[in-house]
Design a protein around this motif. Structure first.
Motif, PDB file in Angstrom:
ATOM      1  N   LYS A  33       0.851  -1.191   0.000  1.00 50.02           N
ATOM      2  CA  LYS A  33       0.000   0.000   0.000  1.00 50.02           C
ATOM      3  C   LYS A  33       0.883   1.236   0.000  1.00 50.02           C
ATOM      4  O   LYS A  33       1.903   1.270   0.676  1.00 50.02           O
ATOM      5  N   MET A  34       0.464   2.219  -0.749  1.00 44.12           N
ATOM      6  CA  MET A  34       1.175   3.497  -0.757  1.00 44.12           C
ATOM      7  C   MET A  34       0.630   4.395   0.356  1.00 44.12           C
ATOM      8  O   MET A  34      -0.538   4.266   0.733  1.00 44.12           O
ATOM      9  N   PRO A  35       1.470   5.283   0.894  1.00 43.81           N
ATOM     10  CA  PRO A  35       0.985   6.223   1.909  1.00 43.81           C
ATOM     11  C   PRO A  35      -0.138   7.083   1.335  1.00 43.81           C
ATOM     12  O   PRO A  35      -0.221   7.223   0.123  1.00 43.81           O
ATOM     13  N   PRO A  36      -0.954   7.646   2.192  1.00 43.70           N
ATOM     14  CA  PRO A  36      -0.826   7.679   3.650  1.00 43.70           C
ATOM     15  C   PRO A  36      -1.291   6.369   4.291  1.00 43.70           C
ATOM     16  O   PRO A  36      -2.119   5.657   3.746  1.00 43.70           O
ATOM     17  N   PHE A  37      -0.734   6.087   5.470  1.00 44.22           N
ATOM     18  CA  PHE A  37      -1.092   4.905   6.241  1.00 44.22           C
ATOM     19  C   PHE A  37      -1.870   5.353   7.465  1.00 44.22           C
ATOM     20  O   PHE A  37      -1.688   6.449   7.970  1.00 44.22           O
ATOM     21  N   ASP A  38      -2.706   4.448   7.954  1.00 42.73           N
ATOM     22  CA  ASP A  38      -3.281   4.675   9.274  1.00 42.73           C
ATOM     23  C   ASP A  38      -2.864   3.508  10.164  1.00 42.73           C
ATOM     24  O   ASP A  38      -2.246   2.551   9.700  1.00 42.73           O
ATOM     25  N   LEU A  39      -3.183   3.588  11.425  1.00 44.73           N
ATOM     26  CA  LEU A  39      -2.753   2.580  12.389  1.00 44.73           C
ATOM     27  C   LEU A  39      -3.223   1.183  12.006  1.00 44.73           C
ATOM     28  O   LEU A  39      -2.506   0.202  12.179  1.00 44.73           O
ATOM     29  N   TYR A  40      -4.415   1.084  11.433  1.00 48.29           N
ATOM     30  CA  TYR A  40      -4.950  -0.222  11.068  1.00 48.29           C
ATOM     31  C   TYR A  40      -4.191  -0.852   9.904  1.00 48.29           C
ATOM     32  O   TYR A  40      -4.117  -2.071   9.807  1.00 48.29           O
ATOM     33  N   ALA A  66      -2.602  -5.036   9.728  1.00 51.21           N
ATOM     34  CA  ALA A  66      -3.059  -6.076   8.806  1.00 51.21           C
ATOM     35  C   ALA A  66      -2.145  -7.294   8.960  1.00 51.21           C
ATOM     36  O   ALA A  66      -0.926  -7.203   8.786  1.00 51.21           O
ATOM     37  N   HIS A  67      -2.742  -8.413   9.304  1.00 54.29           N
ATOM     38  CA  HIS A  67      -1.952  -9.617   9.580  1.00 54.29           C
ATOM     39  C   HIS A  67      -1.204 -10.090   8.338  1.00 54.29           C
ATOM     40  O   HIS A  67      -1.740 -10.135   7.244  1.00 54.29           O
ATOM     41  N   GLY A  68       0.061 -10.435   8.547  1.00 55.57           N
ATOM     42  CA  GLY A  68       0.883 -10.982   7.479  1.00 55.57           C
ATOM     43  C   GLY A  68       1.721  -9.956   6.755  1.00 55.57           C
ATOM     44  O   GLY A  68       2.609 -10.316   5.986  1.00 55.57           O
ATOM     45  N   GLY A  69       1.456  -8.660   6.971  1.00 54.36           N
ATOM     46  CA  GLY A  69       2.308  -7.624   6.407  1.00 54.36           C
ATOM     47  C   GLY A  69       3.447  -7.397   7.383  1.00 54.36           C
ATOM     48  O   GLY A  69       4.371  -8.204   7.494  1.00 54.36           O
ATOM     49  N   ILE A  70       3.343  -6.333   8.120  1.00 56.15           N
ATOM     50  CA  ILE A  70       4.309  -6.075   9.204  1.00 56.15           C
ATOM     51  C   ILE A  70       3.868  -6.825  10.458  1.00 56.15           C
ATOM     52  O   ILE A  70       4.676  -7.399  11.173  1.00 56.15           O
ATOM     53  N   GLU A  71       2.573  -6.836  10.699  1.00 58.59           N
ATOM     54  CA  GLU A  71       2.006  -7.492  11.887  1.00 58.59           C
ATOM     55  C   GLU A  71       2.239  -8.995  11.808  1.00 58.59           C
ATOM     56  O   GLU A  71       2.157  -9.601  10.754  1.00 58.59           O
ATOM     57  N   HIS A  72       2.553  -9.577  12.955  1.00 55.95           N
ATOM     58  CA  HIS A  72       2.882 -11.003  13.020  1.00 55.95           C
ATOM     59  C   HIS A  72       2.387 -11.594  14.330  1.00 55.95           C
ATOM     60  O   HIS A  72       2.093 -10.869  15.278  1.00 55.95           O
ATOM     61  N   ASN A  73       2.307 -12.904  14.373  1.00 52.47           N
ATOM     62  CA  ASN A  73       1.985 -13.602  15.615  1.00 52.47           C
ATOM     63  C   ASN A  73       3.135 -13.454  16.604  1.00 52.47           C
ATOM     64  O   ASN A  73       4.230 -13.044  16.250  1.00 52.47           O
ATOM     65  N   GLU A 105      -8.377 -13.254  11.941  1.00 50.20           N
ATOM     66  CA  GLU A 105      -8.981 -12.014  11.443  1.00 50.20           C
ATOM     67  C   GLU A 105      -7.987 -11.318  10.507  1.00 50.20           C
ATOM     68  O   GLU A 105      -6.791 -11.605  10.525  1.00 50.20           O
ATOM     69  N   LYS A 106      -8.502 -10.392   9.713  1.00 54.00           N
ATOM     70  CA  LYS A 106      -7.633  -9.646   8.791  1.00 54.00           C
ATOM     71  C   LYS A 106      -6.686  -8.717   9.559  1.00 54.00           C
ATOM     72  O   LYS A 106      -5.547  -8.517   9.163  1.00 54.00           O
ATOM     73  N   TYR A 107      -7.171  -8.147  10.659  1.00 53.75           N
ATOM     74  CA  TYR A 107      -6.381  -7.198  11.441  1.00 53.75           C
ATOM     75  C   TYR A 107      -6.199  -7.693  12.870  1.00 53.75           C
ATOM     76  O   TYR A 107      -7.126  -8.219  13.479  1.00 53.75           O
ATOM     77  N   ALA A 108      -5.018  -7.472  13.395  1.00 52.88           N
ATOM     78  CA  ALA A 108      -4.761  -7.725  14.813  1.00 52.88           C
ATOM     79  C   ALA A 108      -5.194  -6.490  15.600  1.00 52.88           C
ATOM     80  O   ALA A 108      -5.278  -5.392  15.035  1.00 52.88           O
ATOM     81  N   PRO A 109      -5.461  -6.637  16.891  1.00 50.85           N
ATOM     82  CA  PRO A 109      -5.781  -5.454  17.696  1.00 50.85           C
ATOM     83  C   PRO A 109      -4.614  -4.453  17.655  1.00 50.85           C
ATOM     84  O   PRO A 109      -3.453  -4.844  17.712  1.00 50.85           O
ATOM     85  N   VAL A 110      -4.950  -3.178  17.531  1.00 51.43           N
ATOM     86  CA  VAL A 110      -3.900  -2.160  17.414  1.00 51.43           C
ATOM     87  C   VAL A 110      -3.371  -1.692  18.768  1.00 51.43           C
ATOM     88  O   VAL A 110      -2.270  -1.146  18.835  1.00 51.43           O
ATOM     89  N   PHE A 111      -4.132  -1.904  19.810  1.00 49.91           N
ATOM     90  CA  PHE A 111      -3.674  -1.463  21.123  1.00 49.91           C
ATOM     91  C   PHE A 111      -3.150  -2.650  21.912  1.00 49.91           C
ATOM     92  O   PHE A 111      -3.602  -3.780  21.763  1.00 49.91           O
ATOM     93  N   ALA A 112      -2.191  -2.375  22.760  1.00 46.51           N
ATOM     94  CA  ALA A 112      -1.569  -3.417  23.567  1.00 46.51           C
ATOM     95  C   ALA A 112      -2.596  -4.063  24.491  1.00 46.51           C
ATOM     96  O   ALA A 112      -3.513  -3.408  24.979  1.00 46.51           O
ATOM     97  N   ASN A 113      -2.409  -5.349  24.727  1.00 44.98           N
ATOM     98  CA  ASN A 113      -3.178  -6.075  25.724  1.00 44.98           C
ATOM     99  C   ASN A 113      -2.490  -5.763  27.055  1.00 44.98           C
ATOM    100  O   ASN A 113      -1.342  -6.149  27.266  1.00 44.98           O
ATOM    101  N   GLU A 114      -3.168  -5.026  27.921  1.00 44.32           N
ATOM    102  CA  GLU A 114      -2.539  -4.552  29.158  1.00 44.32           C
ATOM    103  C   GLU A 114      -1.998  -5.686  30.018  1.00 44.32           C
ATOM    104  O   GLU A 114      -0.935  -5.561  30.621  1.00 44.32           O
ATOM    105  N   LYS A 115      -2.719  -6.805  30.069  1.00 48.35           N
ATOM    106  CA  LYS A 115      -2.253  -7.950  30.863  1.00 48.35           C
ATOM    107  C   LYS A 115      -0.962  -8.507  30.255  1.00 48.35           C
ATOM    108  O   LYS A 115      -0.001  -8.782  30.975  1.00 48.35           O
TER     109      LYS A 115
END
Length: 180
Positions: A24-31, A35-42, A53-63
């Motif tokens: 994807k070309m910029p601009p980017f948003d947090l979502y 997107a799983h499999g791009g930069i986001e990983h397990n 799911e297509k997207y992982a949660p964008v905010f940290a899991n506090e626990k």
């Protein structure tokens, strides 16, 4: 580059790498970054996985964030991250990361360690409270400004140290199982 004190080569690699990995070309948003499999990983140290799911949660899991931070010493170094990464990755039933995403996972924290280490602290590591404030409040630590330029070579070397530490830990665990 300005906010984190990254070198131009590292900044350009991250920027253009994002374009390639997200297709994807910029601009980017947090979502876009989630997107799983791009930069986001397990096997994130403090975010939930996408779990199909297509997207992982964008905010940290506090626990998970508190669990991650609780495993770190007062001064965080590459070998501390290696131990946490091994525990996280080995908790999966299957290998959660391919080579590219394993390198991304190590690189992310390598940049963090390099950026938040101030001149003269290299041997001791990053103060945990500085790391905690950045991760839990999702902002720069109070009064923090870049004190040095953090470059691509430093990032690669620290990521390598984390990888070698992980390999050493896994080898030791394997040898201990043989003895037991």
């Amino acid at each position: 580059m300005e906010g984190y004190g990254l070198s131009a080569p590292l900044g350009y690699l991250l920027g253009y790498g994002a374009i390639v990995l997200m297709r994807k070309m910029p601009p980017f948003d947090l979502y876009d970054f989630a997107a799983h499999g791009g930069i986001e990983h397990n096997a994130s140290l403090y975010h939930d996985d996408a779990d199909g799911e297509k997207y992982a949660p964008v905010f940290a899991n506090e626990k998970k964030l508190e669990d991650f931070l609780s495993k770190l010493p007062a001064k965080v170094r590459a070998e501390d991250i290696a131990a946490v990464r091994v525990a996280k990755e080995d908790a999966y039933e299957t290998v959660p990361l391919d080579a590219l995403h394993g390198e991304i996972a190590r690189g992310e924290v390598s940049i963090s360690l390099g950026v938040f280490t101030e001149k003269g602290e290299e041997v001791d590591g990053v103060p945990l409270e500085r790391f905690r404030e950045w991760l839990s409040k999702e902002r720069f630590p109070e009064g923090w400004t870049p004190h040095h330029v953090h470059g691509l070579l430093e990032t690669v070397m620290t990521a390598r140290d984390i990888r070698l530490g992980m390999e050493r830990i896994r080898k030791e665990k394997k040898e201990m199982k043989k003895v037991a």
